[in-house]
Design an enzyme around this catalytic site. Sequence first.
Site, short mmCIF file in Angstrom:
data_model
loop_
_atom_site.label_atom_id
_atom_site.label_comp_id
_atom_site.label_asym_id
_atom_site.label_seq_id
_atom_site.Cartn_x
_atom_site.Cartn_y
_atom_site.Cartn_z
N ASP A 21 0.83 -1.20 0.00
CA ASP A 21 0.00 0.00 0.00
C ASP A 21 0.87 1.25 0.00
O ASP A 21 1.92 1.29 0.65
CB ASP A 21 -0.90 -0.01 1.25
CG ASP A 21 -2.01 1.02 1.18
OD1 ASP A 21 -2.31 1.50 0.07
OD2 ASP A 21 -2.57 1.35 2.24
N GLY A 22 0.41 2.28 -0.73
CA GLY A 22 1.08 3.57 -0.66
C GLY A 22 1.68 4.07 -1.96
O GLY A 22 2.32 5.13 -1.97
N GLY A 24 0.21 5.38 -4.62
CA GLY A 24 -0.38 6.66 -5.00
C GLY A 24 0.08 7.79 -4.12
O GLY A 24 0.41 8.89 -4.61
N HIS A 38 3.20 3.42 -9.12
CA HIS A 38 3.03 1.99 -9.37
C HIS A 38 4.29 1.39 -9.98
O HIS A 38 4.65 0.24 -9.66
CB HIS A 38 1.83 1.77 -10.31
CG HIS A 38 0.51 2.16 -9.70
ND1 HIS A 38 0.13 1.78 -8.43
CD2 HIS A 38 -0.52 2.91 -10.19
CE1 HIS A 38 -1.08 2.26 -8.17
NE2 HIS A 38 -1.48 2.95 -9.22
N GLU A 68 -11.82 -5.11 -5.34
CA GLU A 68 -12.36 -3.75 -5.21
C GLU A 68 -11.60 -2.75 -6.08
O GLU A 68 -12.13 -1.69 -6.42
CB GLU A 68 -12.32 -3.30 -3.75
CG GLU A 68 -13.30 -4.02 -2.83
CD GLU A 68 -12.80 -5.39 -2.40
OE1 GLU A 68 -11.59 -5.68 -2.56
OE2 GLU A 68 -13.63 -6.19 -1.91
N TRP A 70 -11.02 -2.79 -9.09
CA TRP A 70 -11.65 -2.58 -10.39
C TRP A 70 -12.48 -1.29 -10.41
O TRP A 70 -12.82 -0.77 -11.48
CB TRP A 70 -12.54 -3.77 -10.76
CG TRP A 70 -11.79 -5.03 -11.07
CD1 TRP A 70 -11.74 -6.15 -10.30
CD2 TRP A 70 -11.00 -5.30 -12.23
NE1 TRP A 70 -10.95 -7.11 -10.90
CE2 TRP A 70 -10.49 -6.61 -12.09
CE3 TRP A 70 -10.68 -4.57 -13.37
CZ2 TRP A 70 -9.67 -7.21 -13.05
CZ3 TRP A 70 -9.86 -5.16 -14.33
CH2 TRP A 70 -9.37 -6.46 -14.17
N LEU A 132 11.65 -20.40 -3.43
CA LEU A 132 10.66 -19.46 -2.89
C LEU A 132 9.39 -19.63 -3.70
O LEU A 132 9.43 -19.67 -4.93
CB LEU A 132 11.15 -18.01 -3.00
CG LEU A 132 10.12 -16.93 -2.66
CD1 LEU A 132 9.81 -16.92 -1.16
CD2 LEU A 132 10.61 -15.55 -3.11
N SER A 197 -8.12 -5.20 4.72
CA SER A 197 -8.75 -4.92 3.42
C SER A 197 -9.15 -6.17 2.64
O SER A 197 -8.81 -6.31 1.46
CB SER A 197 -7.82 -4.04 2.57
OG SER A 197 -7.64 -2.78 3.20
N GLU A 208 0.41 -13.12 12.59
CA GLU A 208 0.82 -11.92 13.31
C GLU A 208 0.79 -10.75 12.33
O GLU A 208 1.25 -10.89 11.19
CB GLU A 208 2.23 -12.09 13.88
CG GLU A 208 2.37 -13.19 14.93
CD GLU A 208 1.58 -12.90 16.20
OE1 GLU A 208 1.46 -11.70 16.56
OE2 GLU A 208 1.09 -13.86 16.82
#
Length: 243
Positions: A21-22, A24, A38, A68, A70, A132, A197, A208
């Site tokens: 997140d973040g 923008g 982005h 969401e 979209w 991984l 979210s 956690e």
Amino acid sequence: MAESDAQHQPKHPRHIAIIMDGNGRWANARGLPRTVGHQRGAEAVRRTVEASIDLGIGYLTLFGFSSENWKRPKMEVLDLMGLLRRYLKSEIVELHEKGVRFRVIGDRVRLDSDIVKLIEQAERLTKENSRLVLTIALSYGGRDEIVSTSRRLAELVAEGALKPDQINEQMFGEALETADIPDPDLLIRTSGEKRISNFMLWQCAYSEYVFLPTLWPDFGKDQLSEAIDEFCQRDRRFGAAVG
């Protein structure tokens, strides 16, 4: 999970999930288009994958695009899809060479057919890798996953292939898209927001949570290590009594 099982859980997280997140806000703070945020976020993905390999993390799940999302402006969605295409074309071979298995969870129906094809190609190419396991959640929503899984089990009951009393937590978990990977030990969210979210609601029941103020484009090995250090200080009891 029994108390004895909880006491023997490894302190180092085996599976880390991240809500990225973040992007923008990072761009807005610099007077740049959100697209640039982005793009820098994609660079943070690369750093985080490399850091996870270096730190011995076995599973990394990234919330790339929610169901969401979209609802965002059409041009921003198009930019994000374009960025996804470029990532799938430019990064997968390198991930394969590093021993990373790439997989995607989420509703592929709304994705363009060429993106779905690129995802399928990437999954086939890397399916035998085990250094991984990198899972990207695209067009994904935790509630939708639970509803879809419930619907599939209900259809089996209606067909007579399954009895209602046979449905338990283990069966439900094995019907989810994440059935072949362990639940996240640690969930990280960047940008200072303190909510999950609609991300992996079932799987993160005992995870956690670590919320970091860092905006996603600035995230890297130092921040990942910081979150892991905090995780290692937690006492994970899984409902067991203290003492």
